[in-house]
Scaffold this motif. Sequence first.
Motif, PDB file in Angstrom:
ATOM      1  N   UNK A   1     -13.437 -60.881 -15.596  1.00 50.04           N
ATOM      2  CA  UNK A   1     -12.308 -60.131 -15.042  1.00 50.04           C
ATOM      3  C   UNK A   1     -10.986 -60.602 -15.640  1.00 50.04           C
ATOM      4  N   UNK A   2     -10.789 -61.920 -15.647  1.00 47.85           N
ATOM      5  CA  UNK A   2      -9.514 -62.465 -16.117  1.00 47.85           C
ATOM      6  C   UNK A   2      -9.318 -62.149 -17.597  1.00 47.85           C
ATOM      7  N   UNK A   3     -10.354 -62.432 -18.377  1.00 48.67           N
ATOM      8  CA  UNK A   3     -10.268 -62.145 -19.813  1.00 48.67           C
ATOM      9  C   UNK A   3     -10.047 -60.660 -20.039  1.00 48.67           C
ATOM     10  N   UNK A   4     -10.762 -59.846 -19.289  1.00 49.75           N
ATOM     11  CA  UNK A   4     -10.664 -58.411 -19.454  1.00 49.75           C
ATOM     12  C   UNK A   4      -9.262 -57.903 -19.114  1.00 49.75           C
ATOM     13  N   UNK A   5      -8.675 -58.413 -18.048  1.00 47.79           N
ATOM     14  CA  UNK A   5      -7.292 -58.041 -17.705  1.00 47.79           C
ATOM     15  C   UNK A   5      -6.367 -58.383 -18.868  1.00 47.79           C
ATOM     16  N   UNK A   6      -6.532 -59.598 -19.391  1.00 48.57           N
ATOM     17  CA  UNK A   6      -5.653 -60.038 -20.482  1.00 48.57           C
ATOM     18  C   UNK A   6      -5.881 -59.198 -21.737  1.00 48.57           C
ATOM     19  N   UNK A   7      -7.138 -58.898 -22.020  1.00 48.43           N
ATOM     20  CA  UNK A   7      -7.445 -58.121 -23.225  1.00 48.43           C
ATOM     21  C   UNK A   7      -6.846 -56.716 -23.150  1.00 48.43           C
ATOM     22  N   UNK A   8      -7.061 -56.057 -22.033  1.00 48.68           N
ATOM     23  CA  UNK A   8      -6.535 -54.697 -21.902  1.00 48.68           C
ATOM     24  C   UNK A   8      -5.011 -54.700 -21.880  1.00 48.68           C
ATOM     25  N   UNK A   9      -4.409 -55.782 -21.411  1.00 47.57           N
ATOM     26  CA  UNK A   9      -2.953 -55.848 -21.346  1.00 47.57           C
ATOM     27  C   UNK A   9      -2.357 -56.147 -22.712  1.00 47.57           C
ATOM     28  N   UNK A  10      -2.924 -57.147 -23.378  1.00 47.27           N
ATOM     29  CA  UNK A  10      -2.325 -57.645 -24.622  1.00 47.27           C
ATOM     30  C   UNK A  10      -2.929 -57.014 -25.870  1.00 47.27           C
ATOM     31  N   UNK A  11      -4.170 -56.555 -25.753  1.00 45.77           N
ATOM     32  CA  UNK A  11      -4.882 -55.986 -26.898  1.00 45.77           C
ATOM     33  C   UNK A  11      -4.883 -56.933 -28.089  1.00 45.77           C
ATOM     34  N   UNK A  12      -5.030 -58.181 -27.804  1.00 46.70           N
ATOM     35  CA  UNK A  12      -5.093 -59.246 -28.814  1.00 46.70           C
ATOM     36  C   UNK A  12      -6.115 -60.262 -28.295  1.00 46.70           C
ATOM     37  N   UNK A  13      -7.259 -60.353 -28.978  1.00 46.71           N
ATOM     38  CA  UNK A  13      -8.354 -61.165 -28.444  1.00 46.71           C
ATOM     39  C   UNK A  13      -7.988 -62.642 -28.369  1.00 46.71           C
ATOM     40  N   UNK A  14      -7.332 -63.139 -29.392  1.00 48.11           N
ATOM     41  CA  UNK A  14      -6.987 -64.565 -29.391  1.00 48.11           C
ATOM     42  C   UNK A  14      -6.037 -64.891 -28.234  1.00 48.11           C
ATOM     43  N   UNK A  15      -5.045 -64.046 -28.067  1.00 48.41           N
ATOM     44  CA  UNK A  15      -4.099 -64.267 -26.966  1.00 48.41           C
ATOM     45  C   UNK A  15      -4.780 -64.106 -25.611  1.00 48.41           C
ATOM     46  N   UNK A  16      -5.677 -63.134 -25.513  1.00 48.15           N
ATOM     47  CA  UNK A  16      -6.384 -62.913 -24.252  1.00 48.15           C
ATOM     48  C   UNK A  16      -7.250 -64.131 -23.905  1.00 48.15           C
ATOM     49  N   UNK A  17      -7.909 -64.690 -24.909  1.00 50.44           N
ATOM     50  CA  UNK A  17      -8.728 -65.882 -24.669  1.00 50.44           C
ATOM     51  C   UNK A  17      -7.855 -67.052 -24.225  1.00 50.44           C
ATOM     52  N   UNK A  18      -6.736 -67.213 -24.906  1.00 49.28           N
ATOM     53  CA  UNK A  18      -5.829 -68.304 -24.569  1.00 49.28           C
ATOM     54  C   UNK A  18      -5.310 -68.158 -23.151  1.00 49.28           C
ATOM     55  N   UNK A  19      -4.913 -66.941 -22.827  1.00 48.85           N
ATOM     56  CA  UNK A  19      -4.368 -66.691 -21.489  1.00 48.85           C
ATOM     57  C   UNK A  19      -5.422 -66.916 -20.416  1.00 48.85           C
ATOM     58  N   UNK A  20      -6.643 -66.464 -20.688  1.00 49.00           N
ATOM     59  CA  UNK A  20      -7.723 -66.649 -19.717  1.00 49.00           C
ATOM     60  C   UNK A  20      -7.966 -68.141 -19.465  1.00 49.00           C
ATOM     61  N   UNK A  21      -7.949 -68.920 -20.541  1.00 52.06           N
ATOM     62  CA  UNK A  21      -8.129 -70.365 -20.378  1.00 52.06           C
ATOM     63  C   UNK A  21      -7.019 -70.945 -19.518  1.00 52.06           C
ATOM     64  N   UNK A  22      -5.790 -70.535 -19.783  1.00 56.38           N
ATOM     65  CA  UNK A  22      -4.651 -71.047 -19.023  1.00 56.38           C
ATOM     66  C   UNK A  22      -4.784 -70.712 -17.541  1.00 56.38           C
ATOM     67  N   UNK A  23      -5.278 -69.518 -17.253  1.00 56.61           N
ATOM     68  CA  UNK A  23      -5.437 -69.110 -15.851  1.00 56.61           C
ATOM     69  C   UNK A  23      -6.458 -70.015 -15.157  1.00 56.61           C
ATOM     70  N   UNK A  24      -7.563 -70.285 -15.837  1.00 54.91           N
ATOM     71  CA  UNK A  24      -8.590 -71.115 -15.198  1.00 54.91           C
ATOM     72  C   UNK A  24      -8.156 -72.576 -15.081  1.00 54.91           C
ATOM     73  N   UNK A  25      -7.360 -73.028 -16.022  1.00 55.33           N
ATOM     74  CA  UNK A  25      -6.807 -74.381 -15.892  1.00 55.33           C
ATOM     75  C   UNK A  25      -5.846 -74.448 -14.711  1.00 55.33           C
ATOM     76  N   UNK A  26      -5.067 -73.391 -14.533  1.00 53.88           N
ATOM     77  CA  UNK A  26      -4.167 -73.352 -13.381  1.00 53.88           C
ATOM     78  C   UNK A  26      -4.971 -73.293 -12.080  1.00 53.88           C
ATOM     79  N   UNK A  27      -6.076 -72.555 -12.124  1.00 54.48           N
ATOM     80  CA  UNK A  27      -6.944 -72.506 -10.943  1.00 54.48           C
ATOM     81  C   UNK A  27      -7.438 -73.902 -10.585  1.00 54.48           C
ATOM     82  N   UNK A  28      -7.801 -74.650 -11.609  1.00 51.14           N
ATOM     83  CA  UNK A  28      -8.263 -76.022 -11.382  1.00 51.14           C
ATOM     84  C   UNK A  28      -7.215 -76.849 -10.633  1.00 51.14           C
ATOM     85  N   UNK A  29      -5.955 -76.647 -10.997  1.00 52.11           N
ATOM     86  CA  UNK A  29      -4.875 -77.411 -10.342  1.00 52.11           C
ATOM     87  C   UNK A  29      -4.653 -76.942  -8.911  1.00 52.11           C
ATOM     88  N   UNK A  30      -4.970 -75.684  -8.619  1.00 53.73           N
ATOM     89  CA  UNK A  30      -4.671 -75.134  -7.303  1.00 53.73           C
ATOM     90  C   UNK A  30      -5.918 -74.868  -6.476  1.00 53.73           C
TER      91      UNK A  30
END
Lengths: 110, 151
Positions: B1-30
């Motif tokens: 879901x997270x990756x897919x949201x980022x992909x459809x928003x940014x239409x850039x796979x590398x950025x979508x992957x990076x953003x998805x990782x950042x979201x899950x790292x933030x989840x870890x903190x919270x």
Amino acid sequence: MSNLEDDLKAALRREEPPADLANRVLARLNGLPEPTWRERLSVLVRPPRLQWVALCMIVSLLVPFGAVQYRNRQGERAKVQLLLAVHLAGNRLHQAQKRVLESSRMDTRI
Amino acid sequence: MVYSLAWHFLHDRALAEELAQEVFLELHRHLATIQSPEHLVFWLRKVASRRCIDQTRRRAFWPKFRLDEVPEPVAKTRQRDPMLSRTLAKLVASLPEKPRAVVILRYQEDLDPSDIAQVLDMPVATVKSHLQRSLDILRDKLARTIGEIAI
């Protein structure tokens, strides 16, 4: 729903992440510093029910690398990592969660 | 879901992957703040959407395609074809960031306007307005080539 809306649903259907995305997240997590005493205390004060839910999901879904890490007794960090791994794996989160919540309600030990 | 949201928003796979990782790292903190599986899903949608919008603004990130640069779909049939889906996805990725987030949450996540309003922290009326205007833009663009659109 109009044809355009149907087409949008088709065009915006969920994309699966790359297969190694979960591993990359876990790798970055492993590089993170240990939780502070404040973070550990907050876990004790607020019972980590969701982490237990995630633990039961892992067992039922048999995610191999998650099961290995849990057996290695990484403790709290392993539970967190497993939760992330399961969610990232895009498994059938909803159905598993339902089963686990139902069983966790019956099993007071969890 | 997270990756897919980022992909459809940014239409850039590398950025979508990076953003998805950042979201899950933030989840870890919270993680200690997550109260239930439903809250987890809500939290992920909220943070992923917010990060997508911030990414676009912070880096002056221009979508890969602007609305007027997206080629008209060739197919004149109303059958659901991959070319049409790809074109529509690109059109969505060229919308302004907030309407884009609204459209993606509506059609990828199947959320209704009140849920979208909570995720994006905006009034329901604004969500509905974004949705309607975005559909008009997308319909107009497609109508030029496809012809009669069954609404």
